[in-house]
Design a protein around this motif. Structure first.
Motif, short mmCIF file in Angstrom:
data_model
loop_
_atom_site.label_atom_id
_atom_site.label_comp_id
_atom_site.label_asym_id
_atom_site.label_seq_id
_atom_site.Cartn_x
_atom_site.Cartn_y
_atom_site.Cartn_z
N TYR A 1 -0.56 1.13 -0.63
CA TYR A 1 0.25 1.33 0.93
C TYR A 1 0.44 2.78 0.90
O TYR A 1 0.47 3.47 2.11
N GLY A 2 2.33 3.25 0.39
CA GLY A 2 2.71 3.83 1.06
C GLY A 2 2.07 5.22 0.35
O GLY A 2 2.23 6.42 1.11
N LYS A 3 1.27 5.51 -0.57
CA LYS A 3 0.57 6.70 -1.19
C LYS A 3 -0.31 6.81 -0.16
O LYS A 3 -0.39 8.03 0.07
N GLU A 4 -1.39 5.96 0.21
CA GLU A 4 -2.34 6.18 1.00
C GLU A 4 -1.66 6.45 2.95
O GLU A 4 -2.33 7.25 3.47
N ASN A 5 -0.32 6.01 3.35
CA ASN A 5 0.16 6.67 4.44
C ASN A 5 0.74 7.40 4.72
O ASN A 5 1.56 7.31 5.65
N ASN A 6 1.46 8.38 3.59
CA ASN A 6 2.64 8.61 2.84
C ASN A 6 3.59 8.74 3.36
O ASN A 6 4.60 9.13 4.11
N ILE A 7 3.92 7.47 2.87
CA ILE A 7 5.61 6.82 3.06
C ILE A 7 5.74 6.93 1.43
O ILE A 7 5.33 5.72 0.91
N LYS A 8 7.00 7.22 1.74
CA LYS A 8 8.03 6.80 0.58
C LYS A 8 8.28 5.42 0.16
O LYS A 8 8.96 5.18 1.19
N ILE A 9 8.55 4.38 -1.05
CA ILE A 9 8.61 3.54 -1.44
C ILE A 9 9.79 3.70 -1.95
O ILE A 9 9.85 4.38 -3.53
N VAL A 10 11.26 3.84 -1.72
CA VAL A 10 12.39 3.61 -2.10
C VAL A 10 13.11 2.15 -2.57
O VAL A 10 13.53 1.41 -2.17
N SER A 11 11.76 1.70 -3.07
CA SER A 11 12.66 0.16 -4.19
C SER A 11 13.09 0.42 -5.47
O SER A 11 11.28 1.14 -6.72
N LYS A 12 13.41 -0.20 -6.41
CA LYS A 12 13.66 -0.66 -7.64
C LYS A 12 12.46 -1.29 -8.24
O LYS A 12 12.30 -2.03 -7.79
N THR A 13 11.52 -0.51 -9.73
CA THR A 13 10.71 -0.93 -9.99
C THR A 13 11.38 -2.44 -11.30
O THR A 13 12.36 -1.95 -11.55
#
Length: 491
Positions: A318-330
């Protein structure tokens, strides 16, 4: 009938407010920071505008609900405090000599007028509007997390709840007047709920008739609390047990019975979105809804910061499709479940406990990892084992548990190219700088619990929790705006 405008306060005592409520008093600032007339506009369709007796002004009743969460009082005790607390009367736009409304009006307003989820979301949107108008929000980043609220009823029967609360009341009375041990009404011996409600009513009437006991807040508050539980049951004809609350897990060894409030917050600590769920829902269930709700409330989002629960495949896509960086540790177990186990719907990973939770809310009891360094030719995977005795009697076992099976497992395989890219981003300087902001939401969760009465519910049901949560967040946002604006004015 609902009056269409507020009356002008005409009182020879109105000047007392200027004397005793200082300009920097938080309740004066809360009064002045926003025009509360929008409450009237949102609720006018809930009233008859031209027929019947004159209704009490909904703006005043709404303001009382804001104070209820702040002061942690029952409806009755809040109204009683308002009779002598000039700050409360000022906030309600009452004259010093005016009477407070009857406490039952507040109870009915909460149950009958604010029963629309769209109205609750409008409250949150309004605080964002105020913050934007004041130029307080300067970022496009949201920090996400959830906080749990324990059900005040707990997973107990109505009779158990009444027995516990009446026992606590008697114990408090005995500490003050031991002679009451021989004066109490006879305890019910049956398992009939009506008998226990009757006993509690007799107990309340007896203790309330003693004028000396009325001077002790410890007694009067317990009386009012027990009465509120009994009256809620009588008015709604429902069980005192909270049937919509669910068991959630904070760690593998600790759990709670209640609800979760999933929140998104700006780095300025203004909450931009909130979704209330039952306690068994995973933290990342509402990630996309929090983003979309924030945008709908007038807050643009290009960065999301969260803990490991928000690094799931669907969130990253979802982040990739909407140009939103997801800052979450895998988190390796959030990646995906067993792609071949389509019959096991609704399994979610609890990142705090490090275990998967099944559709019925039961947590795995152990996990076994296969492959990896010892077997480089095999794909890494982890198998989670569930208590098969619970599976045998589970209402969701059809299509999930095979009758006669000695084990029930759920297998997870590691990771995709999408997550490998996230690991690379996680090691970057940008990620590490952004992730430093995450601590702010932990502090906000603590504030909501300790300062705005979200540690426990004060009613039952999911909508009751939504009402409690959103009004607490509305008040917390306004107070945060006041704090920021005060700092800006000093500089």
């Amino acid at each position: 009938m609902l009056p269409n405008q507020e009356k002008l306060i005409l009182s020879e005592y109105i000047g007392i407010y200027e004397v005793i409520i200082k300009r920097d008093h938080w309740i004066r600032k809360l009064h002045d920071i926003i025009d509360y007339d929008f409450i009237y506009d949102e609720l006018k369709d809930k009233y008859c505008l031209d027929n019947g007796a004159m209704a009490y002004n909904p703006i005043k009743l709404f303001k009382l609900l804001m104070l209820k969460g702040k002061y942690k009082l029952s409806d009755r005790d809040l109204i009683e405090r308002g009779e002598t607390d000039m700050a409360i009367k000022y906030f309600l736009d009452l004259a010093p000599e005016d009477n407070m409304p009857h406490h039952t009006l507040l109870t009915k307003f909460r149950k009958l007028r604010l029963n629309d989820e769209l109205i609750l979301q409008k409250l949150l949107s309004k605080t964002l509007e105020v913050a934007n108008n004041l130029g307080i929000i300067k970022t496009k980043t949201i920090i996400v997390d959830s906080t749990h609220t324990k059900s005040v009823y707990n997973p107990k029967s109505p009779i158990e709840i009444l027995t516990e609360e009446s026992k606590a009341l008697r114990k408090t009375v005995y500490e003050i007047k031991a002679e009451y041990k021989d004066m109490m009404p006879s305890k019910p011996t049956s398992r009939d709920l009506d008998d226990h409600i009757k006993y509690c009513t007799e107990l309340i009437d007896l203790l309330r008739s003693d004028e000396q006991l009325a001077f002790y807040n410890a007694v009067s508050e317990k009386i009012n609390y027990l009465e509120e539980i009994v009256n809620d049951d009588i008015e709604n004809k429902i069980s005192l047990n909270d049937e919509e609350a669910r068991i959630g897990h904070k760690t593998a060894d600790t759990s709670f019975f209640g609800y979760k409030t999933h929140i998104a917050m700006s780095p300025e600590r203004i909450i931009t979105a909130a979704v209330v769920s039952t306690g068994d829902k995973a933290d990342n269930t509402y990630t996309q809804e929090l983003i979309e709700q924030s945008i709908e409330n007038g807050y643009d989002v290009d960065i999301l910061i969260g803990d490991g629960a928000y690094s799931g495949k669907s969130d990253l896509e979802y982040g990739k499709e909407n140009n939103i960086k997801i800052v979450s540790k895998t988190n390796q177990y959030v990646y995906s479940g067993n792609p071949t186990a389509s019959r096991c719907k609704g399994f979610t990973f609890n990142k705090d406990a490090g275990m998967y939770v099944c559709t019925a809310g039961h947590m795995a009891i152990k996990k076994v990892r296969n492959g990896g360094k010892k077997h480089p030719d095999k794909a890494q995977q982890t198998t989670f084992f569930f208590d098969v005795n619970k599976c045998k009697v589970c209402p969701y076992k059809d299509g999930c548990y095979s009758e006669g099976s000695k084990t029930k497992t759920y297998t997870h395989r590691l990771p995709s190219k999408l997550h490998q890219d996230q690991v690379d981003f996680q090691n970057s300087k940008e990620f590490k700088e952004l992730y430093k902001e995450r601590y702010k939401i932990e502090a906000k969760n603590s504030e909501l619990k300790n300062s705005y009465s979200m540690a426990k519910t004060y009613t039952s049901g999911l909508f009751g929790m939504q009402l409690q949560s959103i009004i607490s967040i509305f008040t917390a946002n306004l107070k945060r705006i006041i704090t920021i604006e005060s700092k800006n004015n000093k500089t």
